[in-house]
Design an enzyme around this catalytic site. Structure first.
Site, mmCIF file in Angstrom:
data_model
loop_
_atom_site.group_PDB
_atom_site.id
_atom_site.type_symbol
_atom_site.label_atom_id
_atom_site.label_comp_id
_atom_site.label_asym_id
_atom_site.label_seq_id
_atom_site.Cartn_x
_atom_site.Cartn_y
_atom_site.Cartn_z
ATOM 1 C CG ASP A 141 4.875 84.558 69.292
ATOM 2 O OD1 ASP A 141 3.899 84.980 69.951
ATOM 3 O OD2 ASP A 141 4.746 83.728 68.373
ATOM 4 C CB SER A 162 -1.628 82.908 64.915
ATOM 5 O OG SER A 162 -1.925 83.443 66.178
ATOM 6 C CG HIS A 199 2.165 86.163 67.167
ATOM 7 N ND1 HIS A 199 2.188 84.798 67.323
ATOM 8 C CD2 HIS A 199 0.952 86.453 66.633
ATOM 9 C CE1 HIS A 199 1.034 84.292 66.925
ATOM 10 N NE2 HIS A 199 0.267 85.271 66.493
#
Length: 403
Positions: free
Chosen positions: A343, A189, A373
């Site tokens: 995501d 991320s 995610h």
């Protein structure tokens, strides 16, 4: 009796509201995902209320999750774990105890959390990095960079870059028995964003002689220009990272001025002077047909120049690695990119994988069609998910085969 029934009904409705979330049919353990999503949504609502009342900053409330998940550095029979500092930046160091035939591999890892939350000592990250060290018999450095809203870009980047540069010194690699030809930078991320930016910066740093062998980017955030990509539209309210939260993370990374977040939410934050950068994030050129679906690319709507002048970071490749030119991508190390179908950041990773290939970089793009995610973090405790284990194993297997 009627009042009690009414209260019971209202309470049940409230619980149902928090727990029930439409979950895609291709998800395993759908009820568990639903409960996880409800928990995160409840914390988000609590953070919103606390922020509106002036009790705590929104991100400070989210940091309570980080605090609750913290585990002290604990060594075991396989790995020695210590908290220390590299170049005055806090890191958690994992040193395998198993004997090695020669010099070891190494992974420098940057945690996710939107540049605002997260910690190398969270259970999920401690498990991931400990598992990496043990499985690969590798030295792992997990970095605790400073966070927003107290610190804004480029502080986070500078922290991780200084650790990477320090670790790549021949004397330091020698101290930990690391093979200089087998070092990887990795992150998930926001950490994937930082890893990609570090890999790019190292290419143009004449002071760094050691070259990275690989970079591993797990559902990375890579661009700030178009926050209405097909993945943002399709996954606006999907588990863990809704579009509104991702925009808040992006905005907080650069400033506490809410006007930037408001402009980003309407996708009108990029000035016309930066129009040349849109070629790097034009999804109509870089997404495969299956991800374009019925979406139609439209020309960007430009905003005022004032925000970009105040907060130029959102146009900086160190914050948005997809904005690097094709020439700047050439020479990057072999790359692993993991994206998840459900995501908002999916298209960032897909486009970067495509651009890297076009620049001649060897890329393995692993696209998980049944994942959301952050899924790779759910590998232990009551929130453990089978999909989390699958993604973690894919990541480890790639590192084992390529590092």
């Amino acid at each position: 009796m009627g009042a009690k029934l009414l209260c019971l009904f209202l309470a049940s409705a409230l619980v149902a509201y928090y727990i029930y979330t439409p979950i895609p049919e291709d998800f395993e353990e759908r009820w568990k995902v639903m409960l996880i999503t409800a928990s995160f949504r409840a914390v988000g609502h609590l953070a919103e209320v606390a922020d509106q009342l002036g009790l705590m900053h929104y991100m400070e409330v989210l940091m309570l999750i980080t605090a609750a998940e913290y585990v002290a550095p604990t060594s075991d029979e396989n790995v020695t774990v210590t908290d220390t500092e590299f170049s005055n930046v806090a890191v958690r160091l994992y040193l395998p105890r198993r004997a090695s035939d020669g010099l070891r591999r190494a992974v420098v890892y940057f945690h996710g959390g939107g540049w605002c939350v997260g910690q190398a000592g969270m259970k999920s990250y401690d498990h991931l990095t400990r598992w990496t060290s043990n499985r690969l018999n590798a030295v792992v450095v997990s970095v605790n960079y400073r966070l927003a809203p107290k610190y804004h870009f480029p502080v986070q980047f500078e922290d991780v870059y200084s650790v990477m540069k320090f670790f790549l010194q021949s004397s330091v690699l020698s101290q930990y028995g690391v093979d200089p030809g087998r070092v990887c930078v990795a992150g998930d991320s926001a950490g994937g964003n930082l890893a990609a930016a570090v890999a790019q910066q190292l290419l143009k740093d004449p002071e760094v002689e050691t070259k990275l062998k690989a970079q591993a980017l797990v559902y990375p955030a890579l661009q700030t220009l178009d926050l209405n990509l097909p993945s943002y539209q399709e996954n606006e309210n999907k588990p863990i990272l809704p579009k509104s939260l991702m925009i808040r993370f992006w905005s907080e990374y650069f400033t506490s001025d809410s006007s930037l977040g408001e402009a980003m939410a309407s996708n009108r934050h990029v000035p016309v002077e930066a129009s040349h950068l849109f070629q790097f994030v034009n999804w109509s050129n870089w997404l495969p047909e299956e991800l374009k679906k019925d979406h139609v690319y439209t020309s960007p709507a430009y905003g005022s120049s004032e925000l970009a002048q105040k907060y130029p970071g959102f146009l900086d490749p160190r914050a948005a690695p997809l904005l690097a030119s094709d020439a700047q991508l050439r020479g990057l190390p072999l790359t692993y990119v993991l994206t998840c179908k459900h995501d908002v950041l999916r298209d960032d990773g897909v486009m970067y994988a495509g651009r890297l290939r076009a620049a001649g970089v060897p890329v393995t793009h692993d696209h998980a069609k049944d994942a959301f995610h952050g899924a790779m973090s759910f590998v232990s405790g009551p929130a453990e998910l089978a999909v989390g284990h699958r993604l973690l194993n894919r990541y480890i297997e790639w590192l084992n085969e390529n590092l």
